[in-house]
Design a protein around this motif. Structure first.
Motif, PDB file in Angstrom:
ATOM      1  N   VAL A  14      26.549  18.271  64.802  1.00 24.88           N
ATOM      2  CA  VAL A  14      25.673  18.049  65.471  1.00 24.88           C
ATOM      3  C   VAL A  14      25.562  19.731  65.939  1.00 24.88           C
ATOM      4  O   VAL A  14      26.632  20.500  65.395  1.00 24.88           O
ATOM      5  N   SER A  15      24.612  20.028  66.238  1.00 22.19           N
ATOM      6  CA  SER A  15      24.261  21.511  66.428  1.00 22.19           C
ATOM      7  C   SER A  15      25.479  22.261  67.900  1.00 22.19           C
ATOM      8  O   SER A  15      25.348  21.419  68.833  1.00 22.19           O
ATOM      9  N   GLY A  16      25.830  22.706  67.585  1.00 18.69           N
ATOM     10  CA  GLY A  16      27.132  23.795  68.408  1.00 18.69           C
ATOM     11  C   GLY A  16      28.108  22.742  67.202  1.00 18.69           C
ATOM     12  O   GLY A  16      29.326  23.765  68.395  1.00 18.69           O
ATOM     13  N   GLY A  17      28.272  22.422  66.545  1.00 20.10           N
ATOM     14  CA  GLY A  17      29.263  21.747  66.097  1.00 20.10           C
ATOM     15  C   GLY A  17      30.747  22.586  65.235  1.00 20.10           C
ATOM     16  O   GLY A  17      31.333  21.461  65.027  1.00 20.10           O
ATOM     17  N   GLY A  18      30.167  23.276  64.615  1.00 17.05           N
ATOM     18  CA  GLY A  18      30.332  24.484  63.568  1.00 17.05           C
ATOM     19  C   GLY A  18      30.579  24.044  62.389  1.00 17.05           C
ATOM     20  O   GLY A  18      31.029  24.554  62.261  1.00 17.05           O
ATOM     21  N   LYS A  19      29.092  23.867  62.258  1.00 18.54           N
ATOM     22  CA  LYS A  19      29.039  24.262  60.641  1.00 18.54           C
ATOM     23  C   LYS A  19      29.328  24.977  59.989  1.00 18.54           C
ATOM     24  O   LYS A  19      29.628  25.282  58.843  1.00 18.54           O
ATOM     25  N   THR A  20      28.453  26.589  60.408  1.00 22.33           N
ATOM     26  CA  THR A  20      28.276  27.508  60.485  1.00 22.33           C
ATOM     27  C   THR A  20      29.604  27.887  60.014  1.00 22.33           C
ATOM     28  O   THR A  20      29.828  28.610  58.823  1.00 22.33           O
ATOM     29  N   THR A  21      30.592  27.900  61.215  1.00 21.66           N
ATOM     30  CA  THR A  21      31.241  28.817  61.674  1.00 21.66           C
ATOM     31  C   THR A  21      32.793  28.071  60.297  1.00 21.66           C
ATOM     32  O   THR A  21      32.976  28.579  59.837  1.00 21.66           O
ATOM     33  N   ALA A 101      30.161  14.292  51.651  1.00 27.49           N
ATOM     34  CA  ALA A 101      30.774  14.962  52.567  1.00 27.49           C
ATOM     35  C   ALA A 101      31.252  14.564  53.551  1.00 27.49           C
ATOM     36  O   ALA A 101      31.618  13.689  54.126  1.00 27.49           O
ATOM     37  N   VAL A 102      31.139  16.018  54.071  1.00 29.72           N
ATOM     38  CA  VAL A 102      32.490  15.894  54.959  1.00 29.72           C
ATOM     39  C   VAL A 102      31.028  16.164  56.933  1.00 29.72           C
ATOM     40  O   VAL A 102      30.334  17.214  56.990  1.00 29.72           O
ATOM     41  N   TYR A 103      32.057  15.655  57.548  1.00 26.66           N
ATOM     42  CA  TYR A 103      31.529  15.675  59.193  1.00 26.66           C
ATOM     43  C   TYR A 103      32.330  16.282  60.317  1.00 26.66           C
ATOM     44  O   TYR A 103      33.767  15.479  60.201  1.00 26.66           O
ATOM     45  N   ILE A 104      31.971  17.283  60.600  1.00 28.46           N
ATOM     46  CA  ILE A 104      33.160  17.630  62.108  1.00 28.46           C
ATOM     47  C   ILE A 104      32.908  17.112  63.595  1.00 28.46           C
ATOM     48  O   ILE A 104      31.317  16.720  63.876  1.00 28.46           O
ATOM     49  N   ASP A 105      33.360  15.987  63.898  1.00 32.46           N
ATOM     50  CA  ASP A 105      33.061  15.143  64.635  1.00 32.46           C
ATOM     51  C   ASP A 105      33.382  15.925  66.195  1.00 32.46           C
ATOM     52  O   ASP A 105      34.761  16.111  67.041  1.00 32.46           O
ATOM     53  N   THR A 106      32.169  16.940  66.554  1.00 30.43           N
ATOM     54  CA  THR A 106      32.493  17.404  67.968  1.00 30.43           C
ATOM     55  C   THR A 106      32.156  17.068  68.856  1.00 30.43           C
ATOM     56  O   THR A 106      31.173  16.423  68.949  1.00 30.43           O
ATOM     57  N   PRO A 107      32.852  16.862  70.174  1.00 34.09           N
ATOM     58  CA  PRO A 107      31.767  16.395  71.633  1.00 34.09           C
ATOM     59  C   PRO A 107      30.737  16.522  71.500  1.00 34.09           C
ATOM     60  O   PRO A 107      30.888  18.132  71.542  1.00 34.09           O
ATOM     61  N   LEU A 108      31.024  16.288  72.386  1.00 33.46           N
ATOM     62  CA  LEU A 108      28.739  16.827  72.796  1.00 33.46           C
ATOM     63  C   LEU A 108      29.353  17.189  73.769  1.00 33.46           C
ATOM     64  O   LEU A 108      28.245  18.508  73.371  1.00 33.46           O
ATOM     65  N   ASP A 109      29.797  17.412  74.706  1.00 26.90           N
ATOM     66  CA  ASP A 109      29.965  18.179  75.668  1.00 26.90           C
ATOM     67  C   ASP A 109      30.162  20.003  75.035  1.00 26.90           C
ATOM     68  O   ASP A 109      30.311  20.731  75.387  1.00 26.90           O
ATOM     69  N   ILE A 110      31.253  19.637  74.091  1.00 28.90           N
ATOM     70  CA  ILE A 110      31.834  21.288  73.807  1.00 28.90           C
ATOM     71  C   ILE A 110      31.026  21.491  72.596  1.00 28.90           C
ATOM     72  O   ILE A 110      30.410  23.035  72.612  1.00 28.90           O
ATOM     73  N   ALA A 111      29.728  20.692  71.659  1.00 24.14           N
ATOM     74  CA  ALA A 111      29.223  21.284  70.986  1.00 24.14           C
ATOM     75  C   ALA A 111      27.537  22.190  71.528  1.00 24.14           C
ATOM     76  O   ALA A 111      26.887  22.781  71.753  1.00 24.14           O
ATOM     77  N   VAL A 113      27.790  23.122  75.208  1.00 25.90           N
ATOM     78  CA  VAL A 113      28.664  24.224  75.242  1.00 25.90           C
ATOM     79  C   VAL A 113      28.617  26.058  74.390  1.00 25.90           C
ATOM     80  O   VAL A 113      28.300  26.305  74.704  1.00 25.90           O
ATOM     81  N   ARG A 114      28.775  25.045  72.966  1.00 24.10           N
ATOM     82  CA  ARG A 114      28.700  26.428  71.785  1.00 24.10           C
ATOM     83  C   ARG A 114      27.844  26.854  71.847  1.00 24.10           C
ATOM     84  O   ARG A 114      27.109  27.751  71.651  1.00 24.10           O
ATOM     85  N   ARG A 115      26.588  25.855  71.788  1.00 29.44           N
ATOM     86  CA  ARG A 115      25.068  25.919  71.183  1.00 29.44           C
ATOM     87  C   ARG A 115      24.973  27.343  72.797  1.00 29.44           C
ATOM     88  O   ARG A 115      23.681  28.121  72.146  1.00 29.44           O
ATOM     89  N   MET A 116      25.248  27.127  73.481  1.00 27.51           N
ATOM     90  CA  MET A 116      24.290  27.643  74.502  1.00 27.51           C
ATOM     91  C   MET A 116      25.342  29.006  74.818  1.00 27.51           C
ATOM     92  O   MET A 116      24.567  30.222  75.344  1.00 27.51           O
ATOM     93  N   LEU A 117      26.392  28.894  74.513  1.00 30.66           N
ATOM     94  CA  LEU A 117      26.778  30.386  74.280  1.00 30.66           C
ATOM     95  C   LEU A 117      26.646  31.647  72.876  1.00 30.66           C
ATOM     96  O   LEU A 117      26.489  32.673  72.978  1.00 30.66           O
ATOM     97  N   ILE A 158      36.179  15.078  60.567  1.00 30.46           N
ATOM     98  CA  ILE A 158      37.448  15.847  61.053  1.00 30.46           C
ATOM     99  C   ILE A 158      37.171  16.379  61.921  1.00 30.46           C
ATOM    100  O   ILE A 158      36.312  16.437  62.333  1.00 30.46           O
ATOM    101  N   GLU A 159      37.873  16.209  63.059  1.00 26.16           N
ATOM    102  CA  GLU A 159      37.777  16.397  64.865  1.00 26.16           C
ATOM    103  C   GLU A 159      37.337  18.006  64.590  1.00 26.16           C
ATOM    104  O   GLU A 159      38.038  18.769  64.867  1.00 26.16           O
ATOM    105  N   GLY A 160      36.746  18.047  65.265  1.00 26.67           N
ATOM    106  CA  GLY A 160      35.270  19.178  66.132  1.00 26.67           C
ATOM    107  C   GLY A 160      36.798  20.188  66.861  1.00 26.67           C
ATOM    108  O   GLY A 160      36.347  21.367  66.935  1.00 26.67           O
ATOM    109  N   THR A 161      37.350  19.847  67.106  1.00 32.55           N
ATOM    110  CA  THR A 161      38.560  19.926  68.216  1.00 32.55           C
ATOM    111  C   THR A 161      39.813  21.206  67.800  1.00 32.55           C
ATOM    112  O   THR A 161      40.014  22.109  68.814  1.00 32.55           O
TER     113      THR A 161
END
Length: 180
Positions: A14-21, A101-111, A113-117, A158-161
């Motif tokens: 998801v947006s903020g989930g870590g794809k670009t990083t 295909a790799v999915y980074i499973d980042t909890p929505l609340d963390i994603a 917050v990352r997107r807002m920051l 993969i766990e996004g945290t």
């Protein structure tokens, strides 16, 4: 003429989930790789993302022809192509060029917050409130659609945290399994 066999890895979340990083970190560790980023294209797609998500999030509604053309061009020149790309195998035109295909499973609340920051390093409270309101009213549906469609159809989740180093190492372990 024999086409060079290359490996195409899609990094989704998801947006903020870590794809670009994670894509950037992989590129540092795999310097012979080429990167294509979904966000650097202007695609034709659904005008109303909230409606699109509510109606089933058909990823084929996006015309990804420019990205597909670039992947095919790069396949002739690079052994490894990293796609910073949210749809994994869900777009029928792109799925045939993706090898992993790799999915980074980042909890929505963390994603969120990352997107807002990321998007509002100096933003006003009014602008942030408007974006948060939009997320709650409309955007969350699109995030949930990804969790229900993209994640279960990815090769690895993969766990996004986890740290970026651990996530990257896990992906490199998967890449190493390919004999190319």
């Amino acid at each position: 003429m024999t086409m060079k066999k290359s490996l195409v890895i899609a990094i989704s979340s998801v947006s903020g989930g870590g794809k670009t990083t994670i894509t950037n970190e992989l590129a540092c560790q795999l310097p012979a790789a080429s990167i294509l980023r979904f966000d650097e294209y202007a695609f034709e797609g659904p005008e109303n993302l909230a409606k699109w998500a509510k109606e089933g999030a058909d990823y084929n509604a996006w015309n990804l022809a420019p990205l597909l053309e670039d992947v095919l061009l790069l396949k002739e020149r690079y052994d490894l192509i990293l796609l910073d790309y949210p749809f994994a195998y869900q777009n029928s035109r792109m799925k045939d060029v993706i090898d992993l295909a790799v999915y980074i499973d980042t909890p929505l609340d963390i994603a969120l917050v990352r997107r807002m920051l990321r998007d509002y390093p100096e933003g006003s409270a009014t602008v942030m409130k408007k974006d948060l309101s939009h997320y709650v009213t409309y955007g969350r549906e699109a995030y949930l659609a990804m969790e229900h469609k993209i994640m279960p159809n990815s090769d690895i989740v993969i766990e996004g945290t986890l740290s970026k180093e651990r996530i990257t190492q896990r992906i490199i372990e998967e890449i190493d399994k390919f004999k190319w």
